[in-house]
Design an enzyme around this catalytic site. Structure first.
Site, PDB file in Angstrom:
ATOM      1  CD  GLN A 170      42.243  37.723  44.527  1.00  0.00           C
ATOM      2  OE1 GLN A 170      41.278  38.190  43.956  1.00  0.00           O
ATOM      3  NE2 GLN A 170      42.458  36.425  44.590  1.00  0.00           N
ATOM      4  CG  HIS A 195      39.685  39.285  47.765  1.00  0.00           C
ATOM      5  ND1 HIS A 195      40.679  38.609  48.445  1.00  0.00           N
ATOM      6  CD2 HIS A 195      39.143  38.387  46.917  1.00  0.00           C
ATOM      7  CE1 HIS A 195      40.721  37.350  48.022  1.00  0.00           C
ATOM      8  NE2 HIS A 195      39.795  37.184  47.100  1.00  0.00           N
ATOM      9  CG  HIS A 247      35.164  35.572  46.729  1.00  0.00           C
ATOM     10  ND1 HIS A 247      35.361  34.269  47.135  1.00  0.00           N
ATOM     11  CD2 HIS A 247      36.401  36.039  46.389  1.00  0.00           C
ATOM     12  CE1 HIS A 247      36.652  33.971  47.048  1.00  0.00           C
ATOM     13  NE2 HIS A 247      37.307  35.027  46.589  1.00  0.00           N
ATOM     14  CD  GLU A 248      36.720  38.488  43.408  1.00  0.00           C
ATOM     15  OE1 GLU A 248      37.782  38.951  43.848  1.00  0.00           O
ATOM     16  OE2 GLU A 248      36.584  37.275  43.124  1.00  0.00           O
ATOM     17  CB  CYS A 302      40.192  32.395  46.788  1.00  0.00           C
ATOM     18  SG  CYS A 302      40.937  34.028  46.812  1.00  0.00           S
ATOM     19  CG  LEU A 303      42.158  33.129  40.796  1.00  0.00           C
ATOM     20  CD1 LEU A 303      42.251  34.237  39.759  1.00  0.00           C
ATOM     21  CD2 LEU A 303      42.404  31.765  40.153  1.00  0.00           C
ATOM     22  N   GLY A 356      36.747  36.002  39.061  1.00  0.00           N
ATOM     23  CA  GLY A 356      36.811  37.291  39.746  1.00  0.00           C
ATOM     24  C   GLY A 356      38.216  37.513  40.274  1.00  0.00           C
TER      25      GLY A 356
HETATM   26 NI    NI Z   1      39.300  35.419  46.051  1.00  0.00          NI
END
Ligand code: NI
Length: 173
Positions: free
Chosen positions: A51, A140, A136-137, A94-95, A46
């Protein structure tokens, strides 16, 4: 097609509240496609637009198993319209917080309404990993990170670690 740089903790842009897109136009579709390339390259399941430093309410998800065909979801202006009382725990990463993983408890199922890549309203009832990924996304898009769901002690510890790493890199964060 482009792989975009992913911003990392403690970049303050990760705390921005992203703006809805007025419509899914060619520019938004381009962003979605670039985000998919970026996510698959990372690799991740995701990615939210913030991000890649774009404060728009856009995200991409693909929770297909590695040996299964890709199943990309392109999502704009998502809203959680229902969440189950039952909870689920997944180990999240998380990236933007590389190489850090912790268990997070969230509703097991959610119904999400959004605009798809064609600009049509779509509703998905997500369960399990997909439900966690959506939550989660969407967090963000509201400037919330998965570490915000942890104890203050754990959150402070990881925050400090990334601040220190950025300083050592001589970054401008
Ligand atoms: Ni994330």
């Amino acid at each position: 097609m482009a792989i975009l740089p992913i911003i990392e903790l403690p970049d303050p842009r990760l705390r921005l509240v992203s703006e809805p897109v007025p419509a899914v136009d060619a520019a938004v579709r381009q962003l979605m496609d670039d985000m998919l390339d970026t996510m698959y390259d990372a690799p991740g399941i995701g990615l939210a637009a913030i991000q890649v430093a774009v404060p728009k309410r856009v995200l991409v998800i693909d929770v297909a198993k590695e040996d299964a065909p890709p199943a990309p979801l392109c999502v704009a202006n998502p809203e959680i319209v229902w969440a189950s009382d039952e909870k689920n725990v997944y180990q999240e990463g998380c990236l933007s917080i590389p190489e850090y993983y912790e268990d997070v408890e969230r509703p097991q199922k959610v119904r999400v309404r959004f605009l798809n890549r064609d600009g049509q309203i779509q509703e998905i009832e997500a369960d399990g990993l997909l439900a966690t990924c959506f939550q989660h996304e969407i967090d963000h898009l509201n400037g919330v990170l998965f570490i915000d769901h942890l104890s203050r002690l754990k959150r402070d510890r990881v925050q400090k670690k990334f601040v220190k790493a950025a300083r050592l890199r001589g970054g401008d964060e």
